[in-house]
Write a protein that holds these residues in place. Sequence first.
Motif, PDB file in Angstrom:
ATOM      1  N   LEU A  38       5.198 -13.990  11.015  1.00 25.66           N
ATOM      2  CA  LEU A  38       3.994 -15.189  11.497  1.00 25.66           C
ATOM      3  C   LEU A  38       3.596 -14.849  13.143  1.00 25.66           C
ATOM      4  N   ALA A  39       4.705 -14.887  13.749  1.00 26.45           N
ATOM      5  CA  ALA A  39       4.292 -14.699  15.155  1.00 26.45           C
ATOM      6  C   ALA A  39       3.939 -13.361  15.655  1.00 26.45           C
ATOM      7  N   ARG A  40       4.691 -12.141  14.729  1.00 28.48           N
ATOM      8  CA  ARG A  40       4.163 -11.089  15.003  1.00 28.48           C
ATOM      9  C   ARG A  40       2.517 -10.749  14.746  1.00 28.48           C
ATOM     10  N   GLY A  41       2.216 -11.481  13.301  1.00 28.49           N
ATOM     11  CA  GLY A  41       0.830 -11.282  13.131  1.00 28.49           C
ATOM     12  C   GLY A  41      -0.274 -11.572  13.947  1.00 28.49           C
ATOM     13  N   LEU A  42       0.127 -12.906  14.485  1.00 27.82           N
ATOM     14  CA  LEU A  42      -0.574 -13.664  15.333  1.00 27.82           C
ATOM     15  C   LEU A  42      -0.897 -12.876  16.628  1.00 27.82           C
ATOM     16  N   HIS A  43       0.160 -12.426  17.176  1.00 31.23           N
ATOM     17  CA  HIS A  43       0.402 -11.565  18.343  1.00 31.23           C
ATOM     18  C   HIS A  43      -0.337 -10.236  18.292  1.00 31.23           C
ATOM     19  N   ARG A  44      -0.149  -9.761  17.131  1.00 28.58           N
ATOM     20  CA  ARG A  44      -1.114  -8.415  16.775  1.00 28.58           C
ATOM     21  C   ARG A  44      -2.756  -8.573  16.863  1.00 28.58           C
ATOM     22  N   ALA A  45      -2.927  -9.937  16.106  1.00 28.39           N
ATOM     23  CA  ALA A  45      -4.493 -10.218  16.117  1.00 28.39           C
ATOM     24  C   ALA A  45      -5.130 -10.381  17.322  1.00 28.39           C
ATOM     25  N   VAL A  46      -4.108 -11.110  18.392  1.00 27.74           N
ATOM     26  CA  VAL A  46      -4.556 -11.605  19.854  1.00 27.74           C
ATOM     27  C   VAL A  46      -4.662 -10.080  20.365  1.00 27.74           C
ATOM     28  N   SER A  47      -3.922  -8.981  20.422  1.00 29.27           N
ATOM     29  CA  SER A  47      -3.839  -7.750  21.155  1.00 29.27           C
ATOM     30  C   SER A  47      -4.903  -7.159  21.066  1.00 29.27           C
ATOM     31  N   LEU A  48      -5.325  -7.001  19.344  1.00 25.61           N
ATOM     32  CA  LEU A  48      -6.365  -6.269  18.766  1.00 25.61           C
ATOM     33  C   LEU A  48      -7.781  -6.875  19.352  1.00 25.61           C
ATOM     34  N   LEU A  49      -7.796  -7.991  19.593  1.00 31.32           N
ATOM     35  CA  LEU A  49      -9.070  -8.859  20.121  1.00 31.32           C
ATOM     36  C   LEU A  49      -9.099  -8.460  21.391  1.00 31.32           C
ATOM     37  N   ALA A  50      -7.978  -8.437  22.233  1.00 27.07           N
ATOM     38  CA  ALA A  50      -8.114  -8.115  23.381  1.00 27.07           C
ATOM     39  C   ALA A  50      -8.762  -6.649  23.833  1.00 27.07           C
ATOM     40  N   LEU A  51      -8.101  -5.897  22.959  1.00 21.22           N
ATOM     41  CA  LEU A  51      -8.410  -4.480  22.815  1.00 21.22           C
ATOM     42  C   LEU A  51     -10.070  -4.128  22.852  1.00 21.22           C
ATOM     43  N   ALA A  52     -10.613  -4.941  21.742  1.00 20.90           N
ATOM     44  CA  ALA A  52     -11.806  -4.795  21.466  1.00 20.90           C
ATOM     45  C   ALA A  52     -13.050  -5.320  22.471  1.00 20.90           C
ATOM     46  N   GLY A  53     -12.357  -6.616  23.076  1.00 24.27           N
ATOM     47  CA  GLY A  53     -13.033  -7.166  24.230  1.00 24.27           C
ATOM     48  C   GLY A  53     -13.111  -6.188  25.458  1.00 24.27           C
ATOM     49  N   ALA A  54     -11.810  -5.452  25.662  1.00 23.47           N
ATOM     50  CA  ALA A  54     -12.135  -4.557  27.048  1.00 23.47           C
ATOM     51  C   ALA A  54     -12.907  -3.608  26.661  1.00 23.47           C
ATOM     52  N   LEU A  55     -12.930  -2.936  25.381  1.00 21.54           N
ATOM     53  CA  LEU A  55     -13.746  -1.952  25.080  1.00 21.54           C
ATOM     54  C   LEU A  55     -15.189  -2.012  24.954  1.00 21.54           C
ATOM     55  N   LEU A  56     -15.512  -3.269  24.148  1.00 17.38           N
ATOM     56  CA  LEU A  56     -16.875  -3.634  23.805  1.00 17.38           C
ATOM     57  C   LEU A  56     -17.575  -4.401  24.603  1.00 17.38           C
ATOM     58  N   LEU A  57     -16.919  -5.484  24.773  1.00 16.59           N
ATOM     59  CA  LEU A  57     -17.341  -6.814  25.779  1.00 16.59           C
ATOM     60  C   LEU A  57     -17.560  -6.378  27.245  1.00 16.59           C
ATOM     61  N   GLY A  58     -16.341  -5.618  27.773  1.00 15.63           N
ATOM     62  CA  GLY A  58     -16.150  -5.398  29.053  1.00 15.63           C
ATOM     63  C   GLY A  58     -17.146  -3.956  29.305  1.00 15.63           C
TER      64      GLY A  58
END
Length: 216
Positions: free
Chosen positions: A126-146
Amino acid sequence: MSVETGLLMARESDPGAGRHRMISLAVAGLAAAATTTTAQSSGHFHWWASFVLIPGALIAAAGGPLLARDGGRAFAGYVVACLGVLVFTVGALLMFGVFGRGWPLMVVLPCLAVAGTYHWRLVHPLARGLHRAVSLLALAGALLLGGTLQLDRVGLVDVGAAPMWGAFLMLAGMIVLGNAVELTRHRMPYRLQAITLLAGPAVVAFLLGLRLLRGW
């Protein structure tokens, strides 16, 4: 055990600490010197920005040796190094006088720092899944939002357009939902609750993004 013996054993237990420290300081010094030299040659040099640039380089250098350690010290080193890079970038933008155009980096860099932890493997699924989701959201935020904010600064896109934000929300929902589906492979207590915890907000975000995208 005497104090001298304890200090000797501490040095022997980490023989590469001095080398890592010197390498970190050397890299920080070269980065600061190269940035200052380039700014001077560009004709837009603001010397006072050195009071931001140099501390940023030193903060990043302080985190460098800790990255070679294990466990919590490596995590602390990563946080300190990322903070130093962020401060250094602010100093560089101020030194070149382009902070008004380059401030989207203040969104991109923190997101990349979080995304950089993607390969950290947590023990609990569960911790791994939550962490993976947050990391991928951050990557999308960096590439798309930024990236979108930076394009807005040069007048190529309009960040006030609702359909664009709808697409971002839909993508975020799909990322979280994908990680919720991945949790179905694991046998663990409270699996249904964990999947619901991820899938519920993901569906809401997707539908809200669809509404914005279609202008409902």
